[in-house]
Design an enzyme around this catalytic site. Structure first.
Site, short mmCIF file in Angstrom:
data_model
loop_
_atom_site.label_atom_id
_atom_site.label_comp_id
_atom_site.label_asym_id
_atom_site.label_seq_id
_atom_site.Cartn_x
_atom_site.Cartn_y
_atom_site.Cartn_z
N ASP A 28 0.79 -1.43 0.05
CA ASP A 28 -0.01 -0.08 -0.06
C ASP A 28 0.99 1.63 -0.08
O ASP A 28 2.06 1.25 0.55
CB ASP A 28 -0.66 0.18 1.29
CG ASP A 28 -2.06 0.87 1.05
OD1 ASP A 28 -2.09 1.46 -0.04
OD2 ASP A 28 -2.73 1.16 1.98
N HIS A 45 2.53 3.38 -8.93
CA HIS A 45 2.21 1.88 -9.50
C HIS A 45 3.54 1.46 -10.15
O HIS A 45 3.66 0.25 -9.78
CB HIS A 45 0.95 2.04 -10.14
CG HIS A 45 -0.08 2.28 -9.19
ND1 HIS A 45 -0.51 1.73 -7.90
CD2 HIS A 45 -1.25 3.04 -9.51
CE1 HIS A 45 -1.67 2.56 -7.61
NE2 HIS A 45 -2.06 3.38 -8.66
N LEU A 139 10.31 -20.72 -4.80
CA LEU A 139 9.41 -19.75 -4.03
C LEU A 139 7.77 -19.89 -5.09
O LEU A 139 7.89 -19.82 -6.17
CB LEU A 139 9.84 -18.32 -4.18
CG LEU A 139 9.07 -17.13 -3.86
CD1 LEU A 139 8.62 -17.37 -2.35
CD2 LEU A 139 9.43 -15.93 -4.27
C1 IPE Z 1 -5.32 -2.58 -0.15
O1 IPE Z 1 -5.16 -1.20 -0.14
C2 IPE Z 1 -5.50 -3.30 -1.66
C3 IPE Z 1 -4.17 -3.37 -2.19
C4 IPE Z 1 -3.08 -2.97 -1.60
C5 IPE Z 1 -4.02 -3.97 -3.36
P1 IPE Z 1 -6.31 0.08 -0.59
O2 IPE Z 1 -5.45 1.36 -0.63
O3 IPE Z 1 -7.05 -0.22 -1.66
O4 IPE Z 1 -7.10 0.05 0.84
P2 IPE Z 1 -7.81 1.05 1.68
O5 IPE Z 1 -8.92 1.47 0.58
O6 IPE Z 1 -7.06 2.18 2.03
O7 IPE Z 1 -8.57 0.35 2.91
C1 IPE Z 2 -1.64 0.24 -3.51
O1 IPE Z 2 -1.20 1.74 -3.57
C2 IPE Z 2 -1.85 -0.13 -4.86
C3 IPE Z 2 -3.16 -0.65 -5.02
C4 IPE Z 2 -4.25 -0.52 -4.04
C5 IPE Z 2 -3.71 -0.90 -6.42
P1 IPE Z 2 -2.44 2.67 -3.43
O2 IPE Z 2 -2.77 3.04 -4.92
O3 IPE Z 2 -3.62 2.19 -2.64
O4 IPE Z 2 -1.71 3.97 -2.82
P2 IPE Z 2 -2.54 4.88 -1.72
O5 IPE Z 2 -2.68 3.78 -0.60
O6 IPE Z 2 -3.51 5.76 -2.41
O7 IPE Z 2 -1.23 5.93 -1.46
MG MG Z 3 -4.02 2.52 -0.64
#
Ligand code: IPE
Ligand code: IPE
Ligand code: MG
Length: 253
Positions: A28, A45, A139
């Site tokens: 995240d 990303h 792995l």
């Molecule tokens: C969880 O992160 C999903 C992934 C890392 C793919 P999100 O960014 O979607 O989660 P919330 O919305 O902060 O709970």
């Molecule tokens: C995690 O990073 C990747 C996905 C959920 C696809 P985020 O895109 O949720 O990044 P933040 O949480 O908005 O910083």
């Molecule tokens: Mg996120």
């Protein structure tokens, strides 16, 4: 001076580091990483994929058996369509650019999640990645893509209900193991450790059933900044945990 030297000690280099058989990672903070640098979320990303490559290498080096990475949740569909399609294309690009190296490194690829709503060409691509690495013995890299823990449990319930309706399954015989083997992750052990980056402290629908006794480590760095040193630091924290599973644990107290 002394503290500067101490800060450079590579974590995890000492004895007694415990390695999880199955590591789950909620990757995240890509968007926040990008925002902090005045870049587009999509750049976060892209850098996140680099951090994933580093993680896979760390898992191989340290003998992790399975690593499940959360890369797109069933709730992430609520994001702007441009971001969703960018993430989908990133998965395609990752498979195209990294599959040969994963094969060479004896990595077995698994994609868990719902195939519903995915384009047929993407389904073919991930089926092909699984098939080409099915015989690998190193792995297991399990990518949770279009994955939601509740959706997974609902899918498993639907499968079992069909079995019961067809007369192949006695409802009285349904136990925890029956449910476990009906999940997308049927043949994968429960995660010992789940890491979440970016400072958030929640599961966001990741491996709900499987995480009943997982240890959780939450780290402040955003996913693109998570490197080998962060990985070893987390393993050090995990190594100090006393896993009890409802019993009395190693100290017996
Ligand atoms: C969880 O992160 C999903 C992934 C890392 C793919 P999100 O960014 O979607 O989660 P919330 O919305 O902060 O709970
Ligand atoms: C995690 O990073 C990747 C996905 C959920 C696809 P985020 O895109 O949720 O990044 P933040 O949480 O908005 O910083
Ligand atoms: Mg996120």
């Amino acid at each position: 001076m002394a503290s500067e030297t101490a800060a450079k000690v590579i974590p995890g280099s000492g004895p007694g580091l415990r390695i999880p058989v199955h590591l789950g990672v909620i990757m995240d903070g890509n968007g926040r990483w990008a925002k902090a640098r005045g870049k587009m979320r999509t750049e976060g990303h892209v850098q996140g994929v680099n951090a994933l490559r580093t993680l896979v290498q760390s898992c191989i080096t340290h003998g992790v058996g399975y690593v499940t990475v959360f890369s797109f949740s069933s709730e992430n569909w609520t994001r702007p369509p441009e971001e969703v399609s960018f993430i989908f294309n990133l998965l395609r690009r990752f498979v195209a650019s990294d599959l040969q190296r994963l094969i060479r490194n004896n990595v077995k690829v698994r994609i868990i999640g719902s195939r519903q709503g995915l384009e047929p060409s993407l389904i073919r691509l991930i089926d092909d990645a699984e098939a080409k690495t099915a015989g690998n013995t190193g792995l297991v890299l399990c990518v949770a893509f279009n994955y939601g823990g509740r959706a997974e449990i609902a899918d498993a319930m639907r499968t079992l209900a069909h079995e019961v309706a067809a007369g192949r399954l006695d409802p009285m015989s349904i136990c925890e193991a029956t449910i476990t083997r009906s999940l997308y992750s049927a043949d994968i052990p429960d995660p010992d450790l789940i890491i979440r980056t970016s400072g958030e402290q929640r599961l966001s629908n990741f491996l709900l059933w499987q995480s009943a006794y997982s240890e959780f480590v939450f780290v402040p760095e955003n996913w693109p900044d998570f490197d080998e040193e962060s990985f070893l630091r987390v393993l050090e924290t995990y190594s100090l945990r006393d896993r009890r599973f409802g019993g009395l644990g190693s100290s017996g107290t």
